[in-house]
Motif scaffolding. Structure first.
Motif, mmCIF file in Angstrom:
data_model
loop_
_atom_site.group_PDB
_atom_site.id
_atom_site.type_symbol
_atom_site.label_atom_id
_atom_site.label_comp_id
_atom_site.label_asym_id
_atom_site.label_seq_id
_atom_site.Cartn_x
_atom_site.Cartn_y
_atom_site.Cartn_z
ATOM 1 N N UNK A 65 4.774 -21.019 16.486
ATOM 2 C CA UNK A 65 4.647 -19.803 17.289
ATOM 3 C C UNK A 65 4.180 -18.640 16.396
ATOM 4 N N UNK A 66 3.233 -17.812 16.855
ATOM 5 C CA UNK A 66 2.847 -16.640 16.058
ATOM 6 C C UNK A 66 3.938 -15.567 16.076
ATOM 7 N N UNK A 67 3.800 -14.548 15.255
ATOM 8 C CA UNK A 67 4.856 -13.545 15.107
ATOM 9 C C UNK A 67 4.787 -12.413 16.122
ATOM 10 N N UNK A 68 3.705 -12.328 16.878
ATOM 11 C CA UNK A 68 3.587 -11.248 17.865
ATOM 12 C C UNK A 68 2.569 -11.647 18.923
ATOM 13 N N UNK A 69 2.632 -10.954 20.063
ATOM 14 C CA UNK A 69 1.649 -11.231 21.111
ATOM 15 C C UNK A 69 0.256 -10.773 20.698
ATOM 16 N N UNK A 115 8.380 6.032 -7.255
ATOM 17 C CA UNK A 115 8.088 6.366 -5.852
ATOM 18 C C UNK A 115 8.931 7.537 -5.359
ATOM 19 N N UNK A 116 8.301 8.307 -4.511
ATOM 20 C CA UNK A 116 8.912 9.466 -3.882
ATOM 21 C C UNK A 116 10.045 9.054 -2.950
ATOM 22 N N UNK A 117 11.082 9.868 -2.871
ATOM 23 C CA UNK A 117 12.197 9.533 -1.963
ATOM 24 C C UNK A 117 11.710 9.426 -0.511
ATOM 25 N N UNK A 118 10.680 10.210 -0.188
ATOM 26 C CA UNK A 118 10.156 10.208 1.185
ATOM 27 C C UNK A 118 9.690 8.804 1.594
ATOM 28 N N UNK A 119 9.027 8.106 0.630
ATOM 29 C CA UNK A 119 8.565 6.744 0.921
ATOM 30 C C UNK A 119 9.732 5.779 1.055
ATOM 31 N N UNK A 120 10.819 6.117 0.334
ATOM 32 C CA UNK A 120 11.905 5.147 0.222
ATOM 33 C C UNK A 120 13.005 5.378 1.255
ATOM 34 N N UNK A 121 12.637 6.010 2.332
ATOM 35 C CA UNK A 121 13.655 6.318 3.336
ATOM 36 C C UNK A 121 14.216 5.042 3.970
ATOM 37 N N UNK A 122 15.546 4.967 3.965
ATOM 38 C CA UNK A 122 16.245 3.820 4.576
ATOM 39 C C UNK A 122 15.923 3.752 6.072
ATOM 40 N N UNK A 123 15.859 4.933 6.695
ATOM 41 C CA UNK A 123 15.626 4.983 8.142
ATOM 42 C C UNK A 123 14.271 4.381 8.487
ATOM 43 N N UNK A 124 13.298 4.754 7.674
ATOM 44 C CA UNK A 124 11.951 4.261 7.912
ATOM 45 C C UNK A 124 11.904 2.740 7.777
ATOM 46 N N UNK A 125 12.569 2.262 6.743
ATOM 47 C CA UNK A 125 12.621 0.818 6.511
ATOM 48 C C UNK A 125 13.254 0.107 7.709
ATOM 49 N N UNK A 126 14.349 0.679 8.188
ATOM 50 C CA UNK A 126 15.043 0.067 9.330
ATOM 51 C C UNK A 126 14.156 0.068 10.570
ATOM 52 N N UNK A 127 13.429 1.180 10.763
ATOM 53 C CA UNK A 127 12.566 1.285 11.940
ATOM 54 C C UNK A 127 11.456 0.236 11.899
ATOM 55 N N UNK A 128 10.937 0.025 10.692
ATOM 56 C CA UNK A 128 9.842 -0.941 10.535
ATOM 57 C C UNK A 128 10.341 -2.352 10.884
ATOM 58 N N UNK A 129 11.496 -2.715 10.306
ATOM 59 C CA UNK A 129 12.067 -4.038 10.581
ATOM 60 C C UNK A 129 12.334 -4.191 12.082
ATOM 61 N N UNK A 130 12.854 -3.119 12.679
ATOM 62 C CA UNK A 130 13.183 -3.165 14.102
ATOM 63 C C UNK A 130 11.914 -3.403 14.919
ATOM 64 N N UNK A 131 10.856 -2.714 14.541
ATOM 65 C CA UNK A 131 9.613 -2.852 15.295
ATOM 66 C C UNK A 131 9.054 -4.280 15.187
ATOM 67 N N UNK A 132 9.104 -4.851 13.979
ATOM 68 C CA UNK A 132 8.597 -6.228 13.806
ATOM 69 C C UNK A 132 9.468 -7.220 14.573
ATOM 70 N N UNK A 133 10.782 -6.973 14.546
ATOM 71 C CA UNK A 133 11.693 -7.859 15.289
ATOM 72 C C UNK A 133 11.436 -7.780 16.785
ATOM 73 N N UNK A 134 11.139 -6.567 17.261
ATOM 74 C CA UNK A 134 10.841 -6.406 18.690
ATOM 75 C C UNK A 134 9.612 -7.208 19.082
ATOM 76 N N UNK A 135 8.605 -7.163 18.211
ATOM 77 C CA UNK A 135 7.372 -7.912 18.496
ATOM 78 C C UNK A 135 7.663 -9.408 18.592
#
Ligand code: ADP
Length: 484
Positions: free
Chosen positions: A309-313, A421-441
């Motif tokens: 199965x592919x990872x997203x539609x 790396x800048x703290x802005x890039x290393x935001x935990x929230x951003x990381x969580x959002x990215x994982x959440x979005x991939x999981x949703x797909x």
């Protein structure tokens, strides 16, 4: 002559076509009126014409950014045949050829140049480019810009800045697959107005979508053999993992079933050869990873089987979209084993290293330059206790650090550390959002496999379109999903 007449005249004289297709005409009119624009068009409908044609009507350079090195040679050839002064610069050129191309660029010898986004990191390229007026910046495969897309490429996310550095030239972004969220992201990053979006309705009634529930590899092999007998003509069998592809290939050979094989671990020359052999055949089956098919314009592919199965539609629809380009019916069969979902759960983890991990990779490189220089990523893997070769978090972290300008790629030393790396890039929230979005797909892909209404309708809804039931997918044919 008004602009529309001019566009038609070039279409006839240079391309030999009488009519524009789909949204080509409205997109070109928008561009020629000076509006940066976005277009979503299905593969094979003629995206390249949308940046080739304006080149005939403008002074200066059309700069085409694409991630697909393997296609550039052919794209250059096609543009040259149209009469454009075309070239490409990417890492496949020898250093002598690259130098010559830089010189030609500095001498204004091109009006059509293809490059990868990484090229903008190279000073000699930027210096040569400065001698040109970029009249059109064309971003192909524009969905790669979006973190929410299925194929995010860190270097693509710099294109907004690059556009500004180039003096904000007229820009056209093109893609075959983008959900409304990804379209928004492309527009935001490239400063394109919503009114300048040209979205072609993706109608592919010739694709008959089917999901076949299976359990384990043996059953998959039986089904591949069965479908191969049931439906004639060229076919692609897609795999998420090279290891499964190789196992299946071995078993099919034992059964005397001839086929071609294509994956990223083969040499570029070998891949090209296999691709050409497939394109010119009328009955071959090819076992491939998703990298196969980008830019392959073969009209008569009669079936696409997904063995995993592919990872997203988005990925699924892009892959099945390679079948039936001649408009004749084509079978798309997904062999669905629920256990395969875990492959993508791993992929998601590996493609999104957490901030703490990225920081550690930077410090390891910075503090141990000599060892890193000698052993490369293997040194980092050892230090971080990363022995699973399939887990590519280390490589992903390096790519992200490059993109953030924390590491500078260097031929001899591999990388030169510049700044943490800048703290802005290393935001935990951003990381969580990215994982959440991939999981949703992934979840939506799973739900699609289990859906009890029209499969085609569900995909169109996912891409923000409404459509009737298809009456050709397995659910419609079983009579359960027909909600008309
Ligand atoms: P993609 O959208 O996948 O990038 P291409 O740009 O490679 O597709 O175009 C696919 C094919 O469609 C090419 O052979 C091209 O010449 C052809 N094509 C593009 N526009 C037209 C048109 N207006 N009329 C007829 N053929 C066209």
């Amino acid at each position: 002559m008004d602009m529309n007449d001019k566009l038609h005249a070039v279409l006839r004289e240079k391309f030999g076509f009488d009519e524009f297709r789909g949204v080509q005409e409205s997109l070109l009119e928008s561009l020629m009126a000076g509006e940066s624009s976005l277009s979503v068009m299905s593969t094979g409908t003629g995206k390249s014409l949308c940046y080739q044609l304006p080149t005939f009507l403008m002074d200066g350079l059309t700069l085409v950014v694409s991630p697909l090195i393997a296609l550039m040679q052919d794209q250059k050839k096609a543009a040259k045949q149209l009469g454009l002064k075309a070239g490409f610069i990417n890492s496949s050129l020898s250093s002598a050829d690259r130098k010559k191309a830089y010189q030609d660029l500095a001498d204004n010898k091109y009006n059509f140049l293809l490059v990868t986004p990484e090229r903008f990191r190279k000073t000699p390229f930027l210096q040569a480019l400065q001698k040109n007026k970029v009249s059109l910046l064309a971003i192909d495969e524009a969905h790669c810009i979006s973190q929410w897309g299925h194929d995010f490429r860190p270097d693509y996310s710099r294109l907004g800045e690059i556009k500004k550095e180039l003096g904000d030239p007229l820009t056209v972004a093109l893609t075959a697959t983008a959900t409304p969220k990804v379209q928004n992201d492309i527009r935001d990053q490239l400063d394109i107005k919503e009114s300048a979006s040209f979205i072609d309705k993706v109608q592919r009634p010739e694709l008959h979508l089917n999901v076949d529930d299976v359990f384990g590899l043996d059953e998959k092999i039986q089904k591949i053999v069965m479908y191969n007998h049931a439906y004639q003509g060229p076919s692609i069998v897609y795999f998420a993992l090279v290891s499964t592809l190789e196992k299946v290939s071995y078993e099919l050979r034992k059964l005397g079933m001839e086929h071609l094989v294509y994956h990223g671990q083969m040499s570029p020359d070998r891949r090209k050869k296999v691709q050409n052999e497939f394109i010119s055949s009328d009955d071959k089956m090819i076992l491939a990873t998703p990298a196969f098919g980008l830019g392959v314009n073969k009209a008569n592919i009669r079936k696409v089987i997904h063995a995993e199965v592919p990872g997203s539609l988005e990925a699924y629809f892009q892959e099945v979209g390679r079948a039936g380009r001649d408009g004749e019916p084509a079978q798309c069969i997904l062999l669905f084993d629920k256990d395969d979902i875990s492959i993508h759960m791993d992929f998601i983890k590996w493609s999104s290293p957490d901030p703490h991990f990225i920081k550690s990779v930077y410090h390891l490189i910075n503090d141990n330059e000599l060892q890193y220089q000698q052993q490369g990523a293997d040194y980092l893997r050892e230090k971080l206790n990363f022995y699973n070769r399939k887990d590519f978090r280390v490589e992903t972290a390096i790519r992200l650090l490059e993109r953030w300008d924390c590491l500078l790629p260097d031929k001899v030393k591999k990388h030169i550390p510049i700044q943490p790396p800048d703290e802005e890039y290393l935001s935990e929230d951003h990381h969580k959002m990215k994982i959440k979005s991939l999981n949703e797909k992934l979840l939506q892909m799973y739900q699609w496999c289990e859906v009890d209404s029209c499969r085609s309708q569900m995909i169109h809804n996912y891409f923000g379109e409404s459509t009737d039931v298809c009456n050709t997918c397995d659910v419609c044919l079983q009579g359960e999903g027909n909600n008309e």
